[in-house]
Motif scaffolding. Structure first.
Motif, PDB file in Angstrom:
ATOM      1  N   ARG A 170       0.550  -1.099   0.088  1.00 54.57           N
ATOM      2  CA  ARG A 170      -0.030   0.008  -0.172  1.00 54.57           C
ATOM      3  C   ARG A 170       0.307   1.221  -0.069  1.00 54.57           C
ATOM      4  O   ARG A 170       0.539   1.469  -0.549  1.00 54.57           O
ATOM      5  CB  ARG A 170      -1.020   0.055   1.148  1.00 54.57           C
ATOM      6  CG  ARG A 170      -2.324  -0.612   0.978  1.00 54.57           C
ATOM      7  CD  ARG A 170      -3.476   0.203   1.902  1.00 54.57           C
ATOM      8  NE  ARG A 170      -2.633  -1.066   3.773  1.00 54.57           N
ATOM      9  CZ  ARG A 170      -2.792  -2.216   3.769  1.00 54.57           C
ATOM     10  NH1 ARG A 170      -4.525  -1.940   3.908  1.00 54.57           N
ATOM     11  NH2 ARG A 170      -2.875  -3.254   4.209  1.00 54.57           N
ATOM     12  N   GLY A 171       1.823   1.247   0.420  1.00 53.33           N
ATOM     13  CA  GLY A 171       2.767   2.849   0.755  1.00 53.33           C
ATOM     14  C   GLY A 171       4.105   2.312  -0.407  1.00 53.33           C
ATOM     15  O   GLY A 171       5.283   3.447  -0.037  1.00 53.33           O
ATOM     16  N   SER A 188      12.568  12.631  -2.436  1.00 58.27           N
ATOM     17  CA  SER A 188      13.458  13.311  -1.488  1.00 58.27           C
ATOM     18  C   SER A 188      15.253  14.544  -1.546  1.00 58.27           C
ATOM     19  O   SER A 188      14.924  14.609  -0.280  1.00 58.27           O
ATOM     20  CB  SER A 188      13.458  12.520  -0.582  1.00 58.27           C
ATOM     21  OG  SER A 188      13.879  11.661  -0.808  1.00 58.27           O
ATOM     22  N   ARG A 226      11.456  23.844   4.716  1.00 64.03           N
ATOM     23  CA  ARG A 226      12.146  23.383   3.517  1.00 64.03           C
ATOM     24  C   ARG A 226      12.232  21.673   4.292  1.00 64.03           C
ATOM     25  O   ARG A 226      12.505  20.912   3.652  1.00 64.03           O
ATOM     26  CB  ARG A 226      13.703  24.248   3.218  1.00 64.03           C
ATOM     27  CG  ARG A 226      14.538  23.060   2.312  1.00 64.03           C
ATOM     28  CD  ARG A 226      15.550  23.892   2.113  1.00 64.03           C
ATOM     29  NE  ARG A 226      16.692  24.322   3.117  1.00 64.03           N
ATOM     30  CZ  ARG A 226      17.597  22.690   3.420  1.00 64.03           C
ATOM     31  NH1 ARG A 226      17.964  21.862   2.340  1.00 64.03           N
ATOM     32  NH2 ARG A 226      18.678  23.048   4.468  1.00 64.03           N
ATOM     33  N   GLN A 267      10.959  17.629   3.346  1.00 62.93           N
ATOM     34  CA  GLN A 267      11.736  17.114   3.615  1.00 62.93           C
ATOM     35  C   GLN A 267      11.324  16.218   4.193  1.00 62.93           C
ATOM     36  O   GLN A 267      11.673  14.603   4.138  1.00 62.93           O
ATOM     37  CB  GLN A 267      13.031  17.446   4.094  1.00 62.93           C
ATOM     38  CG  GLN A 267      13.859  17.715   2.708  1.00 62.93           C
ATOM     39  CD  GLN A 267      15.609  18.352   3.556  1.00 62.93           C
ATOM     40  OE1 GLN A 267      15.823  16.929   4.533  1.00 62.93           O
ATOM     41  NE2 GLN A 267      16.084  19.222   3.208  1.00 62.93           N
ATOM     42  N   ASP A 296       8.639  14.549   2.407  1.00 59.84           N
ATOM     43  CA  ASP A 296       9.428  13.322   1.702  1.00 59.84           C
ATOM     44  C   ASP A 296      10.152  11.861   2.238  1.00 59.84           C
ATOM     45  O   ASP A 296       9.627  10.857   1.092  1.00 59.84           O
ATOM     46  CB  ASP A 296      10.478  14.099   0.761  1.00 59.84           C
ATOM     47  CG  ASP A 296       9.331  15.164  -0.495  1.00 59.84           C
ATOM     48  OD1 ASP A 296       8.256  14.923  -0.494  1.00 59.84           O
ATOM     49  OD2 ASP A 296      10.091  15.872  -1.160  1.00 59.84           O
ATOM     50  N   GLN A 297      10.707  11.683   2.887  1.00 58.85           N
ATOM     51  CA  GLN A 297      11.493  10.650   3.492  1.00 58.85           C
ATOM     52  C   GLN A 297      10.806  10.002   3.724  1.00 58.85           C
ATOM     53  O   GLN A 297      10.662   8.833   3.636  1.00 58.85           O
ATOM     54  CB  GLN A 297      11.908  11.587   5.075  1.00 58.85           C
ATOM     55  CG  GLN A 297      13.474  12.288   3.825  1.00 58.85           C
ATOM     56  CD  GLN A 297      14.540  11.203   3.143  1.00 58.85           C
ATOM     57  OE1 GLN A 297      14.593  10.266   3.000  1.00 58.85           O
ATOM     58  NE2 GLN A 297      15.069  11.403   2.467  1.00 58.85           N
ATOM     59  N   ASP A 335       7.295   9.466   2.789  1.00 56.58           N
ATOM     60  CA  ASP A 335       6.524   8.859   2.212  1.00 56.58           C
ATOM     61  C   ASP A 335       6.650   8.003   1.476  1.00 56.58           C
ATOM     62  O   ASP A 335       6.781   6.854   0.723  1.00 56.58           O
ATOM     63  CB  ASP A 335       6.204  10.090   0.862  1.00 56.58           C
ATOM     64  CG  ASP A 335       4.924   9.886   0.425  1.00 56.58           C
ATOM     65  OD1 ASP A 335       4.525   9.513   0.624  1.00 56.58           O
ATOM     66  OD2 ASP A 335       4.680  10.356  -0.832  1.00 56.58           O
ATOM     67  N   LYS A 336       8.956   7.812   1.396  1.00 57.38           N
ATOM     68  CA  LYS A 336       9.595   6.809   0.823  1.00 57.38           C
ATOM     69  C   LYS A 336       9.217   5.665   1.134  1.00 57.38           C
ATOM     70  O   LYS A 336       9.884   4.527   1.380  1.00 57.38           O
ATOM     71  CB  LYS A 336      11.316   7.958   0.669  1.00 57.38           C
ATOM     72  CG  LYS A 336      11.859   7.799  -0.698  1.00 57.38           C
ATOM     73  CD  LYS A 336      13.521   8.751  -0.340  1.00 57.38           C
ATOM     74  CE  LYS A 336      14.401   8.216   0.072  1.00 57.38           C
ATOM     75  NZ  LYS A 336      15.591   8.433  -0.413  1.00 57.38           N
ATOM     76  N   MET A 337       9.387   5.619   2.635  1.00 57.66           N
ATOM     77  CA  MET A 337       9.306   4.881   3.785  1.00 57.66           C
ATOM     78  C   MET A 337       7.818   3.573   2.921  1.00 57.66           C
ATOM     79  O   MET A 337       6.943   3.824   2.890  1.00 57.66           O
ATOM     80  CB  MET A 337       9.081   4.468   5.273  1.00 57.66           C
ATOM     81  CG  MET A 337      10.636   5.309   5.838  1.00 57.66           C
ATOM     82  SD  MET A 337       9.778   5.829   7.716  1.00 57.66           S
ATOM     83  CE  MET A 337       9.655   3.744   8.155  1.00 57.66           C
ATOM     84  N   VAL A 395       5.621   3.734   5.500  1.00 65.82           N
ATOM     85  CA  VAL A 395       4.272   4.385   4.831  1.00 65.82           C
ATOM     86  C   VAL A 395       3.443   4.653   4.027  1.00 65.82           C
ATOM     87  O   VAL A 395       3.563   4.850   3.254  1.00 65.82           O
ATOM     88  CB  VAL A 395       5.258   5.830   5.143  1.00 65.82           C
ATOM     89  CG1 VAL A 395       4.354   6.193   5.046  1.00 65.82           C
ATOM     90  CG2 VAL A 395       5.933   5.836   6.269  1.00 65.82           C
ATOM     91  N   ILE A 396       1.701   4.561   4.261  1.00 64.87           N
ATOM     92  CA  ILE A 396       1.090   4.887   3.622  1.00 64.87           C
ATOM     93  C   ILE A 396       1.015   5.769   2.837  1.00 64.87           C
ATOM     94  O   ILE A 396       0.298   5.880   1.513  1.00 64.87           O
ATOM     95  CB  ILE A 396      -0.176   3.649   3.409  1.00 64.87           C
ATOM     96  CG1 ILE A 396       0.051   2.707   4.239  1.00 64.87           C
ATOM     97  CG2 ILE A 396      -1.762   3.997   2.772  1.00 64.87           C
ATOM     98  CD1 ILE A 396      -0.483   1.293   4.903  1.00 64.87           C
TER      99      ILE A 396
END
Lengths: 562, 164
Positions: A180-181, A305, B57, B61, B64-65, B67-69, B72-73
């Motif tokens: 999902r993520g 990122s 800023r 970050q 974004d970080q 979100d990258k995991m 993490v949904i």
């Protein structure tokens, strides 16, 4: 669904991923898997230290573009992988590491060879997980390969408790995995590409900076097309070397702390800087405030990122580098723009190139490193693969060894791991047995992983190691020479070992050429006979790598001599 | 300029995820003011709410970080104007002095708090509100004598149709 052990499910899952080679070292907590591998067609290449196994998997991945696999036991086996995992991950190399673990009921008891590798590796992997049941293994293996090799590539670790390897359960092999993520968005946004096109078509002094992302997304052809269309000089980061042929007229060389004069000065004077698949590492940008001060920066990257992390961009294009370049190229085809003004700009490239041409060196009794690099290039076929160690040898390779194609030049960029190049070369050779593979080493770096000579010999994976031997940790010594009043500390290695005898002790060949001609002949013979050879090239311990941007200075403040 | 912001995100409800989230904050040097976690209507997911002090800023970050995991949904930086943010705190107040008891009861009442437990010498009160209100309560009650306290950290939902 069929009943089988976790270990069997593991091996079958690897086979379903079309893995062919595992680099590793065996051990107590992975005995059940070893026993299944004994019964399988997967090739197990045994390293002499787990760090070597991880670097081999990394080298395999970079050379082939496929996932590299390494395997180690629990505890010290797992912690020995750590440097290799961190190296692969920061350079976005698709590596999957499997570790044995103590049985579930012993986890947390400080059992023999127990280490919390999930905790240890959390910040140096893209993703990690521990399986709790045999039936989770197929999903875990498939997920690991999927996450490692999609989006921004990286390292995934899967921890396999021993009792889970032994236990038998109904096993189902999934056709697909999804999270999902974890959504990979490869397609760049159209408006972002429109803006990038507008900026590029109005550029008067455009420069393209290509990073490892260009190679990872196989976008070299599009990069060259873009450069030729815009008449824009191209610089690469260390990771991007090979993305553009070094003998291309528009190629300006590496940019950064050890960048070429033309690359550093052109980047400093650019009005539009198109950065593709690079992350503005401090070794590339030098002082951030003085990095390309007049440029509108367009950043193409798959990892959101990375955008605006170090350098503020005017336009970002998030997505796959190849798709982004294609998208911008097709927009450029419908845009009127004038590159005639870029003639002046190209003249500058020529001017800087001449001004900063490395001096022809002679009159020194030692062989000079730049000369050795050029001789190595002459002696190798264009398709040869080259890895480097870290330090002076790495920067000499980056500056003076020409790469002509993507996936032919590999270096530990982000982590700067000494000892990486040699095992990575072995992994590359396993991926590409048809081409010669050379590790450009320093004596300090090579000593960190030389024990893998045994793997070269025993597994018949011939690699040529060119040791630029200055009896020093040369780059640290260079800093001590330039910035610490020549107070050498912790850098003098003396004359031990004798690299010729060392090679012979492992059953490889060792030579110590006295001249450039002898060196070139040795390389040609090693390539022709396809043998593992250590070539001990004695160089001047006082030799520095130039150009160099001193720490704290901007790209344009490069030194060309001490 | 550093400001206090709230980031809400949905994660896989699996062991180790809280560790990975906090490890990310530690590794990148982001400072957590508070963090609250709990399962949501779908038992496979948890919702985390992190309050951080950072400039914009760094905030981008962090988003974004996170979100990258892989675990993490969804992640979102909540707009304070369109968000209801609340925090609960428990206070143990020394009330051996009858004056103190009277005054603390008055404070708790003023802040629409609840008295959860009364002992001869102590009482336990619950106060709920936005973090600034709790800070205010602490400031006012400190002179009486807060023996012990525990805050849950901020939890928040967006108003109207907005959702994570």
């Amino acid at each position: 669904m069929v009943e089988m052990s976790g270990a069997r499910a593991f091996v079958e899952s690897l086979e379903r991923q079309k893995a062919e080679i595992i680099f590793g070292v065996s051990g107590g907590a992975i005995l059940p898997i070893c026993d299944e591998l004994w019964n399988s067609d997967l090739r197990f290449i045994m390293a002499r230290h787990e760090q070597g196994a991880a670097h081999m998997a990394d080298g395999f991945a970079r050379a082939s573009g496929r996932v590299g696999v390494c395997l180690a036991t629990s505890g010290p086996g797992a912690t020995n992988l750590v440097t290799g995992i961190a190296t692969a991950n920061i350079d976005s190399s698709p590596v999957v590491a499997f570790t044995g673990q103590v049985p579930l009921n012993m986890i947390g008891t400080d059992a023999f060879q127990e280490v919390d590798i999930i905790g240890v590796s959390a910040s140096i992997t893209k993703f990690n997980l521990q399986v709790r049941r045999p039936s989770e293994i197929p999903q875990a293996v498939k997920s690991a390969f999927y996450v490692a090799s999609t989006g921004r590539h990286g390292c995934v670790l899967v921890d396999l408790p021993k009792d889970v390897q032994i236990a038998v359960e109904e096993i189902e092999f999934p056709e697909e995995v999804s999270f999902r993520g974890y959504n990979i968005n490869l397609e760049p946004d159209g408006r972002e590409m429109d803006w990038a096109t507008t900026l590029l078509s109005n550029a008067k002094r455009p420069v393209i900076m290509a990073g490892g992302g260009v190679i990872a997304s196989n976008a070299s052809a599009e990069l060259v097309k873009m450069a030729e269309l815009l008449v824009a000089p191209v610089t690469t980061t260390l990771m991007g070397k090979g993305a553009m042929p070094c003998d291309h007229q528009l190629f300006a060389g590496q940019c950064g702390m050890h960048g070429t004069g033309e690359a550093n000065l052109l980047v400093s004077e650019a009005d539009v800087l198109l950065v593709v698949g690079a992350r503005f590492s401090d070794r590339t940008t030098a002082k951030l405030e003085e990095f390309s001060p007049g440029a509108k920066v367009i950043h193409i990257d798959i990892d959101r990122s990375e955008v605006d992390k170090n350098i503020e961009t005017v336009t970002r294009v998030i997505g796959d580098a190849k798709l982004a370049l294609e998208g911008i190229l097709s927009r450029m085809a419908n845009t009127r723009f004038d590159t005639s003004r870029n003639g002046e700009w190209l003249k500058k490239l020529e001017k800087f190139r001449k001004q900063y041409a490395p001096p022809e060196l002679s009159g020194n009794p030692h062989m000079r490193a730049p000369e050795v690099m050029r001789a190595l290039r002459r002696a190798l076929p264009r398709e040869a693969l080259v890895t480097t160690e870290v330090g002076q040898c790495q920067m000499w390779s980056a500056l003076y060894f020409d790469a002509y194609a993507p996936r032919t030049f590999f270096s530990s960029g982000g982590l700067g791991t000494m000892g990486w190049g040699f095992p990575a070369a072995i992994g590359a050779k396993a991926a590409r047995p048809d081409v010669p593979v050379v590790d450009i080493a320093g004596d300090g770096s090579f000593c960190m992983t030389e024990n893998n000579l045994a793997t070269c010999v025993e597994e018949n994976l011939p690699v040529v190691v060119v040791v630029l031997n200055n009896r020093m940790l040369g780059m640290v010594a260079q800093w001590q020479r330039l910035f610490y009043g020549r107070r050498y500390f912790g850098v003098e290695l003396g004359n031990s070992p004798d690299f010729v005898k060392l090679a012979e002790a492992y059953g490889a060949e060792g030579v110590r050429p006295e001249t450039i001609d002898e060196f070139e002949r040795a390389v040609r013979r090693a390539v022709k006979d396809d043998v593992t050879m250590v070539i001990d090239v004695q160089i001047d311990p006082e030799e520095n790598v130039f150009p160099m941007v001193p720490p704290g200075k901007g790209l344009k403040d490069l030194l060309v001599e001490a | 300029m550093a400001q206090l912001s709230t980031i809400a995100f949905l994660v896989e409800n699996k062991p180790g995820v809280l560790f990975k989230v906090s490890n990310l904050f530690r590794r990148r040097g982001y400072n957590i003011e508070s963090i609250s976690v709990g399962p949501v209507e779908n038992p496979e997911l948890s919702r985390m709410t992190v309050s951080v002090k950072a400039d914009s800023r760094i905030l981008n970050q962090i988003v974004d970080q996170l979100d990258k995991m892989v675990e993490v949904i969804k992640v979102k930086r909540l707009d304070p104007m369109r968000t209801v943010a609340r925090e609960m705190a428990l206070f143990k107040i020394d009330t051996s002095d009858p004056m103190a008891r009277e005054e603390s009861l008055r404070h708790v009442n003023n802040y629409h708090g609840l008295i959860l437990n009364i002992d001869p010498d102590f009482l336990i009160a619950e106060v709920t509100g936005d973090p600034a209100t709790i800070d205010e309560f602490i400031e006012k009650t400190s002179p009486i004598g807060i023996e012990e306290m525990s805050r849950t950290g901020v939890t928040a939902l967006e108003k109207g149709r907005l959702k994570l």
